[in-house]
Every structure is written in C-alpha cells, then in structure tokens.
Design a protein around this motif. Structure first.
Motif, mmCIF file in Angstrom:
data_model
loop_
_atom_site.group_PDB
_atom_site.id
_atom_site.type_symbol
_atom_site.label_atom_id
_atom_site.label_comp_id
_atom_site.label_asym_id
_atom_site.label_seq_id
_atom_site.Cartn_x
_atom_site.Cartn_y
_atom_site.Cartn_z
ATOM 1 N N TYR A 114 -7.890 -3.246 -14.650
ATOM 2 C CA TYR A 114 -7.082 -2.353 -13.816
ATOM 3 C C TYR A 114 -5.964 -1.741 -14.664
ATOM 4 O O TYR A 114 -5.684 -2.189 -15.779
ATOM 5 C CB TYR A 114 -6.579 -3.048 -12.557
ATOM 6 N N LEU A 167 -1.913 -1.055 -4.584
ATOM 7 C CA LEU A 167 -1.418 -2.431 -4.537
ATOM 8 C C LEU A 167 -0.014 -2.610 -5.117
ATOM 9 O O LEU A 167 0.247 -3.596 -5.821
ATOM 10 C CB LEU A 167 -2.405 -3.375 -5.264
ATOM 11 N N PHE A 168 0.876 -1.691 -4.850
ATOM 12 C CA PHE A 168 2.224 -1.798 -5.409
ATOM 13 C C PHE A 168 2.980 -3.022 -4.904
ATOM 14 O O PHE A 168 3.951 -3.432 -5.503
ATOM 15 C CB PHE A 168 3.036 -0.539 -5.084
ATOM 16 N N ASP A 218 -2.735 -1.469 -14.531
ATOM 17 C CA ASP A 218 -1.371 -1.982 -14.549
ATOM 18 C C ASP A 218 -0.940 -2.473 -15.933
ATOM 19 O O ASP A 218 0.201 -2.845 -16.135
ATOM 20 C CB ASP A 218 -1.260 -3.128 -13.533
ATOM 21 N N LYS A 263 2.576 4.567 -2.249
ATOM 22 C CA LYS A 263 1.128 4.331 -2.135
ATOM 23 C C LYS A 263 0.429 5.605 -1.671
ATOM 24 O O LYS A 263 -0.644 5.953 -2.153
ATOM 25 C CB LYS A 263 0.839 3.197 -1.142
ATOM 26 N N THR A 280 -4.475 -3.065 -9.297
ATOM 27 C CA THR A 280 -3.045 -2.753 -9.322
ATOM 28 C C THR A 280 -2.784 -1.616 -10.299
ATOM 29 O O THR A 280 -3.294 -1.605 -11.417
ATOM 30 C CB THR A 280 -2.196 -3.989 -9.700
ATOM 31 N N TYR A 281 -1.999 -0.665 -9.825
ATOM 32 C CA TYR A 281 -1.700 0.541 -10.591
ATOM 33 C C TYR A 281 -0.220 0.477 -10.970
ATOM 34 O O TYR A 281 0.594 -0.049 -10.212
ATOM 35 C CB TYR A 281 -1.992 1.758 -9.700
ATOM 36 N N TRP A 338 1.630 -6.017 -4.525
ATOM 37 C CA TRP A 338 0.980 -7.253 -4.968
ATOM 38 C C TRP A 338 1.609 -7.612 -6.318
ATOM 39 O O TRP A 338 1.391 -6.905 -7.292
ATOM 40 C CB TRP A 338 -0.519 -7.060 -5.168
ATOM 41 N N TYR A 339 2.306 -8.715 -6.379
ATOM 42 C CA TYR A 339 2.919 -9.097 -7.657
ATOM 43 C C TYR A 339 1.861 -9.524 -8.680
ATOM 44 O O TYR A 339 2.088 -9.484 -9.878
ATOM 45 C CB TYR A 339 3.956 -10.189 -7.431
ATOM 46 N N ASP A 340 0.740 -9.990 -8.205
ATOM 47 C CA ASP A 340 -0.425 -10.146 -9.078
ATOM 48 C C ASP A 340 -1.656 -10.097 -8.183
ATOM 49 O O ASP A 340 -1.513 -10.052 -6.951
ATOM 50 C CB ASP A 340 -0.365 -11.423 -9.939
ATOM 51 N N ILE A 341 -2.836 -10.125 -8.783
ATOM 52 C CA ILE A 341 -4.024 -9.853 -7.962
ATOM 53 C C ILE A 341 -4.394 -10.986 -6.998
ATOM 54 O O ILE A 341 -5.272 -10.818 -6.164
ATOM 55 C CB ILE A 341 -5.267 -9.487 -8.815
ATOM 56 N N LYS A 395 3.689 1.117 -11.395
ATOM 57 C CA LYS A 395 4.660 1.753 -10.483
ATOM 58 C C LYS A 395 5.482 2.790 -11.230
ATOM 59 O O LYS A 395 5.680 2.679 -12.441
ATOM 60 C CB LYS A 395 5.643 0.703 -9.966
#
Lengths: 305, 346
Positions: free
Chosen positions: A284, A61-62, A286, A43, A11-12, A64-67, A14
C-alpha cells in the motif's frame, strides 16, 4: 487488446494538514467528532482522486493507525501490544494480542471513539461498483499477532471472517479486498470461502503461489493480484477472473515510466492469454511521501485503458 | 590511569530545551542557531555532570535534529519529498537518493570542536551508520542496496577522518570514541554481510580510535552477535531494558530482557581482545524511573556472564530525547548511583 485495469488499495499517506490536525486531536486540542469530520472530508477528496484515475479502489483508511488497528482495538478478545516492525520496513504496528476472537465491541460503521486509534467509522459509505472494502487477510493477521495457544488458525479465521461479513452487511458493500502481508504457508484456502462466496473478492497475495492450493475455495475469485514471481500470473489467472500483477513500487519514490509499465503488463498478459488484467502496487502507498503517492496515481492513470 | 570499570555513558540524544527545539528548523545554519545549540549543549553537559556520567557523548546531540536527517542534509544527491509514517501519527523525513551522494561539509566537526572545548570528560561521537542510512533512504540512483550502503560508508569514513584531525593530539589520555549507530542492522537478516562490510568500510584505515556500534529494538540480537568476529569494532552498546521486566531480582524470569547475554559471552570469549558491552539498563520509552535496585540487578545479572567489569559499560537503551529533560536526568542519575553501588563488588 488486453484491458488493463488499475487497483489502488490500503492505507494512503495523509496530507500535512490532516497529519497536523490528528496531532492536535492526539494532544486533546480537537474533539473526536471534529477530527472525524476532518478525516471524512479528506477521505472524500482522496476517493474522488482515486476515481479520477479510473481505477478500482478501497477506502484511503486515514483513521487506521495500522492495517490491523481498528480490529485490534475494538474486538472482544484482542488488544494492542507493543510496537512491532512491519515486515522489513521502518514502519511499526501495534502487535495484536489475541486471547480469543469475540464480536466487535462497537458498530464500526458509526461514529465511535476507541482507544489508541482515531474515531471510527471504519469506512466511508460507498456504493460505487469500483469500490472494494479493505480487510487484512486473517492468515497474515494471525501470523503477525501474538496468539494465545488454544486459538488455532481455523478459529481465528472463522472469527475474523464473521466480523468482516457483518461489516460488509452493515454497510451494504458488495465487493471486498483481502490483503495478504505475508506469503502463504500451506493454509487451507477454504477457510476464506464464507466471505468469498458472498462477496466479489480481490485477494492481494504475497510471495510465490506455486504451492498454494486455491481449489478448495470452490469457485473462481474475482481477482488474485500477485507479486511477479515465476508463474504467479498463470496461477492467478487459473483461479481468478481478472488476475492482477503487483509491479508498481510503493517503496521507492522513483516514478515509473507508464509506457514501460504498460508494455510489461501487456507482455505478461499476452503470455498468460488474458483479456483483462489489474495492474497495482507491490504494497500500500503509505510507505511513500504524500506528494509522491499522488504522482504514482497519475502514473497508473497512464497505464490503464 | 582513567577509570575503566563500568564506564557510564550516554547513547546519544537528549531532549532539547524548548527554546532550541521550537525554532530549530527556522534558524538552522544561522549564527543564532549556533549560539542556541551551544547554550543547550552546555546546559545538557551540566545535567550530565550533575548526574555523574563518565562519558558525556556530544552533550545530547543539540546540534542535530534527528539521526537520519542530520546526516542526509549534509549530503549532495538527496532530495526530501515529504514525511513518511513511522507509526500511528508519527512521521519522519525519509530522503530519496537521486544521484551520487557526496559530502557538502563535515556534519559533526563543529559539534566535536565545541564539546572538546567544554568538557574534560570522555567524549563519544555517535554517527548514523551506512547500513541504516541506506535502509532508511529511497534509492533512485544506485544500482543496488549494496552500492548505496558502500557509498554511505565512504562518506562516513571521510567524516571520521576529519573528526580525527579535529581530535588531534587528544583530549586528556583518551582516544577518540566513535559510535556507529545502526538501528536497522538486523532488520533484514539476509543482509548481515552488508552490515558488516559497510560498517567495516566506514572505519577502514583509521587508527588509534575506539569504535563501537549501537543497535536497538532488534528482533534478534543473535544475528549481530554471530558477526562479532567479523566486525572490526571494540564494543557494542545495546538496548535491553525495554525487553526486560520491572521486577527486582536477578532470576532468569525477572531479567528476561538480558537472557541472550549468555550467547553474547560465548562468542565474545573467543575474541582477543574481548569486546565491551554497553548495557542498556533504562528504558527510554517509559516515564517510569527505574529504581537504583532494579538497575543494580540488571547489571549484576549481566555480570554473571561477562565477569570482567572493564568489559561492561552502563547506558540507557537509546537516546533519551524521547523523555522530558527532568525524567531523562533522573534516569541517568539512578543509573550512575546503581553503577557506584556495584562498583566495589567487582
């Protein structure tokens, strides 16, 4: 000279604009289809940025609230539990509560609105050979979930690997990256074989690999990217084609000097006798503000050749 | 003699009225900000009075936006590069320590002066603790986490000394109460020594003041209980309701969230004087308003271990800024009513 390759995964952060738009979607001011379009557009922008660094990469993975979240919310037998601290960070994820591992309730490669998470598709379509589909390793997933007693690690892993394989097939992806959040605890690595056999796989590992037995996998992985504990790179190079070293700090805003990083990577590669090596992050991105993550990417560009 | 049994207290924050929260960042530092923050504080003190709270804290922290950012903004040496995800689409400002940190000015002095002028009730000043400040900062400048935590501790120590000066001869018969907020205290089990050392450094050399620590959402309070003998504090204000069930009754099953108070008491029994325990009896993350009966049951369950009612305080789990003002008020009101009902029994 050793070839240094870059790897950007997970996750990167936003942009503020997208964060605000997702906030509006949460409050019902934007429709699911509208926010999906916004997410896809950002994305695409970030994917272009990843490509411009020359690195191999995953989806940002914008949505995805978590992995674990898309799996937690859209898999039969798994549901989201309370917010839980992610390792020793100040970031939280919804604890997956696992009754059993069924099939995914929706087609994750299509637009779908699911509870407790922005709409899918899970990933953007991407046929770039440098692209890897990101999945949380079933081992860490298992350890970071609340699991019903009769669900063994073997059953859980088989279920998740089967889901991951189906997703890979539905998108036509060839490459995958399995992300390990926690160190191994004697797991049978052959449980991952059904995925590794079919797809070119990068395993991003955590902790010391001294006691991990990779031999049951039966073939070399494409990459094992390891943290910098003693002998990790040597072990990674024995069991993978392009071993990796996770030395760029995604928990600190300080930007590393690319020259110093390059020297360190070259030294390590030379010691292990490698022709090529991945350099990547210790987690990652994030965990960083958006502006700093961009600078870290700029930095990695200066390291790879 | 002021009442000592079952003191009801706030933990810290309360939801800001819209007229303040909407414009907070735009007007911060201006006269208008002070006027609105004071207005909001008076209104919140009014709500606390109406609910019957005995300790009104600092009136719901109307002068502060958020516990990390408020303190960090008052320091030199910290840069903000943007927001960092806390969970889902919720973000917070996490500062980067880019050089040695230094206090620009007192960060709670103005607030304390205003509160002292506007309430006769007990006051408790929450201050974000050194360990949490360190853990929630990116460290670009200090050699180690230890060095940074101790630097924060020195700054907090200076701040408390300034607050002491403002407190002067006192506020009625009460001592100045300082609550060190350390939500990160137990997140790195291997760093409990650092938690103890930095908290102790924060309060070093300050006499005639009551010190407590607030910790919440810990995975394991035992890590903290084990260090009670080392922490130079008078009490602990903790979150329990969030981990409890909503069933009424005093059975172990119903009161699962409070089960480790037995362990707290074992350790506390060896202390002289004993530490007080601020009991989180209402969950700040749900809108459901706990009934008076449920809160009573929670207090009574804890009393089976603690026994002495002067060692128990009654509070929400954490700051009530997460709820609307109406719901926050209702939760406090039921809390006070439950306290009044159990009062006569001990």
């Amino acid at each position: 000279m050793t070839e240094i390759k870059g790897l950007i995964y997970g996750t990167y952060p936003k942009s503020d604009e997208l964060r605000i738009k997702i906030g509006r979607w949460e409050r019902g001011a934007l429709k699911g289809a509208e926010i999906e379009r916004e997410i896809s557009a950002e994305k695409k922008l970030k994917t272009d940025l990843f490509i411009s660094t020359g690195s191999d990469y995953t989806d940002p993975l914008f949505n995805w609230y978590d992995i674990f979240r898309p799996f937690t919310c859209a898999t039969e037998g798994i549901s989201p539990g309370p917010l839980t601290r992610y390792k020793e960070t100040n970031t939280f994820y919804r604890l997956p509560e696992v009754d059993h591992v069924g099939r995914m309730k929706i087609n994750p490669s299509e637009f779908n609105e699911i509870e407790e998470n922005p709409p899918l598709p899970m990933f953007q379509k991407n046929s770039d050979p440098k692209y890897f589909a990101f999945f949380p390793s079933p081992f860490s997933f298992f350890k970071m979930s609340k699991i019903k007693e009769d669900v063994t690690l073997e059953k859980f892993t088989a279920g998740m690997i089967s889901i991951y394989s189906d997703i890979m097939k539905s998108y036509g992806f060839k490459n995958t990256l399995l992300f390990e959040s926690l160190p191994y605890q004697g797991e049978d690595m052959s449980l991952l074989s059904p995925l590794i056999e079919k797809f070119k796989t990068i395993l991003v590992t955590e902790g010391n690999l001294k006691f991990v037995d990779f031999t049951p996998i039966g073939k070399k992985l494409y990459s094992i990217a390891a943290t910098s504990e003693d002998r990790n790179l040597e072990i990674a190079s024995k069991h993978s084609i392009v071993p990796g070293i996770r030395i760029i700090d995604s928990h600190n805003t300080k930007i590393e000097d690319p020259k110093t990083v390059k020297e360190t990577v070259n030294e390590e590669a030379e010691k292990a006798g490698l022709d090529s090596i991945y350099v990547t992050f210790n987690d990652y991105l994030d965990f960083l503000p958006f502006s700093i993550a961009a600078k870290k990417l700029e930095m990695i560009k200066g390291v790879i050749n | 003699m002021p009442e000592r049994k079952f003191i009801t207290q706030e933990i810290g924050s309360f939801r800001k009225p819209d007229y303040l929260s909407r414009r907070f960042h735009q007007i911060q530092g201006t006269e208008e900000f002070t006027k609105l923050a004071e207005k909001a504080t008076l209104e919140t003190l009014g709500l606390f009075d109406q609910a019957g709270l005995m300790n009104v804290g600092v009136g719901g922290e109307m002068f502060r936006w958020e516990m990390y950012e408020h303190l960090a903004n008052s320091l030199e040496g910290i840069e903000f590069y943007g927001l960092v995800r806390s969970f889902d689409n919720k973000y917070y400002k996490k500062g980067s320590v880019v050089s040695n940190i230094k206090r620009k000015s007192s960060f709670h002095g103005e607030e304390l002066e205003f509160i002292m002028d506007n309430t006769e009730k007990r006051i408790k000043v929450p201050i974000t603790g050194p360990y949490t400040m360190m853990d929630w900062s990116f460290n670009e400048a200090y050699k180690s986490r230890e060095d940074l935590a101790m630097a924060y501790a020195d700054i907090i120590n200076q701040e408390i000394k300034d607050l002491k000066k403002i407190w002067g001869g006192g506020h009625g018969e009460e001592k100045l109460e300082i609550q060190i907020d350390e939500p990160a205290a137990t997140t790195h089990p291997s760093e409990m020594d650092l938690v103890v050392d930095s908290v102790n450094r924060s309060i070093e050399g300050i006499q005639d003041t009551e010190f407590s620590i607030h910790v919440c959402y810990s995975r394991d309070y035992r890590l903290l209980y084990d260090r009670i003998p080392d922490l130079k504090l008078h009490g602990l204000n903790l979150e329990y309701a969030n981990r409890d069930t909503m069933m009424v009754g005093v059975s172990d099953e119903a009161r699962i969230g409070y089960d480790d108070i037995a362990y707290f008491s074992e350790i506390n029994e060896e202390q002289y004087p004993r530490k007080f325990l601020g009991l989180g009896v209402t969950d700040v993350h749900i809108n459901e308003i706990e009934s008076v009966q449920l809160i009573r049951d929670r207090i009574e369950y804890a009393m089976a271990f603690i026994e002495n009612p002067t060692n128990v305080r009654i509070n929400p789990d954490c700051g009530l800024r997460t709820r609307s003002r109406e719901i926050g008020y209702q939760k406090l009101k039921n809390m006070v009513e439950a306290r009044d009902q159990v009062y006569g029994e001990y």
